[in-house]
Write a protein that holds these residues in place. Sequence first.
Motif, PDB file in Angstrom:
ATOM      1  N   MET A 200     -19.196 -62.633 -28.017  1.00  8.78           N
ATOM      2  CA  MET A 200     -20.663 -62.645 -27.923  1.00  8.78           C
ATOM      3  C   MET A 200     -21.312 -62.718 -29.307  1.00  8.78           C
ATOM      4  N   ILE A 201     -20.734 -61.970 -30.277  1.00  6.88           N
ATOM      5  CA  ILE A 201     -21.293 -61.994 -31.632  1.00  6.88           C
ATOM      6  C   ILE A 201     -21.190 -63.396 -32.220  1.00  6.88           C
ATOM      7  N   SER A 202     -20.068 -64.063 -31.950  1.00  7.91           N
ATOM      8  CA  SER A 202     -19.906 -65.423 -32.468  1.00  7.91           C
ATOM      9  C   SER A 202     -20.958 -66.365 -31.882  1.00  7.91           C
ATOM     10  N   TYR A 203     -21.222 -66.239 -30.593  1.00  7.15           N
ATOM     11  CA  TYR A 203     -22.233 -67.095 -29.963  1.00  7.15           C
ATOM     12  C   TYR A 203     -23.635 -66.787 -30.483  1.00  7.15           C
ATOM     13  N   LEU A 204     -23.945 -65.498 -30.694  1.00  6.07           N
ATOM     14  CA  LEU A 204     -25.253 -65.140 -31.240  1.00  6.07           C
ATOM     15  C   LEU A 204     -25.428 -65.701 -32.649  1.00  6.07           C
ATOM     16  N   SER A 205     -24.388 -65.562 -33.482  1.00  4.76           N
ATOM     17  CA  SER A 205     -24.461 -66.108 -34.839  1.00  4.76           C
ATOM     18  C   SER A 205     -24.604 -67.626 -34.801  1.00  4.76           C
ATOM     19  N   ALA A 206     -23.860 -68.261 -33.897  1.00  6.04           N
ATOM     20  CA  ALA A 206     -23.979 -69.717 -33.770  1.00  6.04           C
ATOM     21  C   ALA A 206     -25.386 -70.114 -33.336  1.00  6.04           C
ATOM     22  N   GLY A 207     -25.966 -69.334 -32.423  1.00  8.33           N
ATOM     23  CA  GLY A 207     -27.336 -69.631 -31.995  1.00  8.33           C
ATOM     24  C   GLY A 207     -28.343 -69.505 -33.123  1.00  8.33           C
ATOM     25  N   LEU A 208     -28.204 -68.465 -33.946  1.00 12.53           N
ATOM     26  CA  LEU A 208     -29.114 -68.294 -35.085  1.00 12.53           C
ATOM     27  C   LEU A 208     -28.968 -69.442 -36.071  1.00 12.53           C
TER      28      LEU A 208
ATOM     29  N   ALA B 101     -22.680 -73.724 -37.004  1.00 12.24           N
ATOM     30  CA  ALA B 101     -22.971 -73.199 -35.667  1.00 12.24           C
ATOM     31  C   ALA B 101     -21.980 -73.739 -34.640  1.00 12.24           C
ATOM     32  N   ALA B 102     -21.721 -75.043 -34.698  1.00 15.44           N
ATOM     33  CA  ALA B 102     -20.764 -75.637 -33.760  1.00 15.44           C
ATOM     34  C   ALA B 102     -19.362 -75.070 -33.986  1.00 15.44           C
ATOM     35  N   GLY B 103     -18.976 -74.856 -35.268  1.00 19.22           N
ATOM     36  CA  GLY B 103     -17.669 -74.294 -35.554  1.00 19.22           C
ATOM     37  C   GLY B 103     -17.503 -72.892 -35.009  1.00 19.22           C
ATOM     38  N   LEU B 104     -18.549 -72.062 -35.161  1.00 21.29           N
ATOM     39  CA  LEU B 104     -18.481 -70.702 -34.613  1.00 21.29           C
ATOM     40  C   LEU B 104     -18.374 -70.717 -33.086  1.00 21.29           C
ATOM     41  N   ALA B 105     -19.110 -71.598 -32.446  1.00 20.98           N
ATOM     42  CA  ALA B 105     -19.065 -71.673 -30.986  1.00 20.98           C
ATOM     43  C   ALA B 105     -17.691 -72.126 -30.490  1.00 20.98           C
ATOM     44  N   VAL B 106     -17.079 -73.080 -31.202  1.00 19.59           N
ATOM     45  CA  VAL B 106     -15.775 -73.586 -30.775  1.00 19.59           C
ATOM     46  C   VAL B 106     -14.682 -72.541 -30.979  1.00 19.59           C
ATOM     47  N   SER B 107     -14.787 -71.756 -32.065  1.00 23.25           N
ATOM     48  CA  SER B 107     -13.742 -70.783 -32.379  1.00 23.25           C
ATOM     49  C   SER B 107     -13.922 -69.449 -31.669  1.00 23.25           C
ATOM     50  N   ALA B 108     -14.980 -69.275 -30.906  1.00 20.45           N
ATOM     51  CA  ALA B 108     -15.203 -68.010 -30.203  1.00 20.45           C
ATOM     52  C   ALA B 108     -14.079 -67.748 -29.196  1.00 20.45           C
ATOM     53  N   ASP B 109     -13.815 -66.476 -28.953  1.00 20.69           N
ATOM     54  CA  ASP B 109     -12.720 -66.095 -28.060  1.00 20.69           C
ATOM     55  C   ASP B 109     -12.892 -66.691 -26.667  1.00 20.69           C
ATOM     56  N   ALA B 110     -14.129 -66.671 -26.154  1.00 21.67           N
ATOM     57  CA  ALA B 110     -14.368 -67.203 -24.813  1.00 21.67           C
ATOM     58  C   ALA B 110     -14.062 -68.701 -24.750  1.00 21.67           C
TER      59      ALA B 110
END
Length: 359
Positions: free
Chosen positions: A1-9, A36-45
Amino acid sequence: MISYLSAGLLALIGLARLMTVRTGPRHLATFFLSMAAGLAVSADATVRLLGDDLLPRLVTNALQLLAMRALVQLVRSTRSPEKPTAFWPIVLCWALMILCYLDFAPHRFEAGTSDFQWRWSIVTYQVVLTSYAVTCLVLFIRTLARSVAVRPRGTFRTGLRILVCAAVATIGWVLFSGLPSLWLEITDLADLDFLPNARLLGLCAMVLWVLGGLFTTWDGALRLARAWRRIRAVTPLWKELVAAHPQIALPVRHDIEFTLYRRVIEIRDGLLALRAHVPPHLGDWLRTPVDEPTRAAAELAAALVMREAGRSWPQRPVAPDEAYAGMRDESAWLSAVSSAFKNSLVVREVRDRAVAEVR
């Protein structure tokens, strides 16, 4: 979730940069959107959804290199003349990373073992990734530090300083997360503990990038918000004048600040074109003293009626105090005139008197 929030910001900041910089280089926006795209792709989910942890890492690293290249483009765009950034180095890095991936991907089930960590393709992959990213960050820091020294105090300079700190923190993150074979060998970290620690360092660096981006875009975002508010304020007046004189309309351009300048110019042209239709005895229709914006709105209302009736009078010269030098004063004045034209009872009464006289 933190990764997605950071990617959103990061994505919001990148989109804000795109809105702020309508023309010219958009390298900083490319950086934020790529990260942002890199964080979203590497997120655990995301990794669990894909069912593979190596391919998301390859895509994430490729996006990170693209972000690093955007930083180099950003610092080179400040030079005069602008020095172009060659595209072949990052293409070469991507090609080498893909070749390495094709070599170690079939051995993914050996991940965590010493043989896998020191496989030639793994080591080459890590060296290529780290070298390119660190080189780009060092170039970015050197140029940005010189720029900070000559900037005036304000939120923009503060944002630049935070970006320098973010770049330094990112170098630490790249050296740690980009060389896992080295750190797993010289530390007591287990393979399963390495990625969470690397991700934590990356998120700390991303927080600094977000703060720096917010500070550097704050002034531009406020300027756009003010321009949009002023456009809305003068729009009723502008519509009336363009309807009366369509020829005053300038070519359309999708830029908020330019739109404000264009409408101010068009309103001024329309007011000058209607000046000959202002009744010289309009002052007799005003029962009580009114402020200047209301009087200007009343003159416009009467002039529109007289123009439709085909009546005109010799033009009077423009008084010196009717010229406004600054765009802020000009738009504020026209906003007040527009508000009075739409809402003032005095203007409504003058319009009725003009209609009655024409009849």
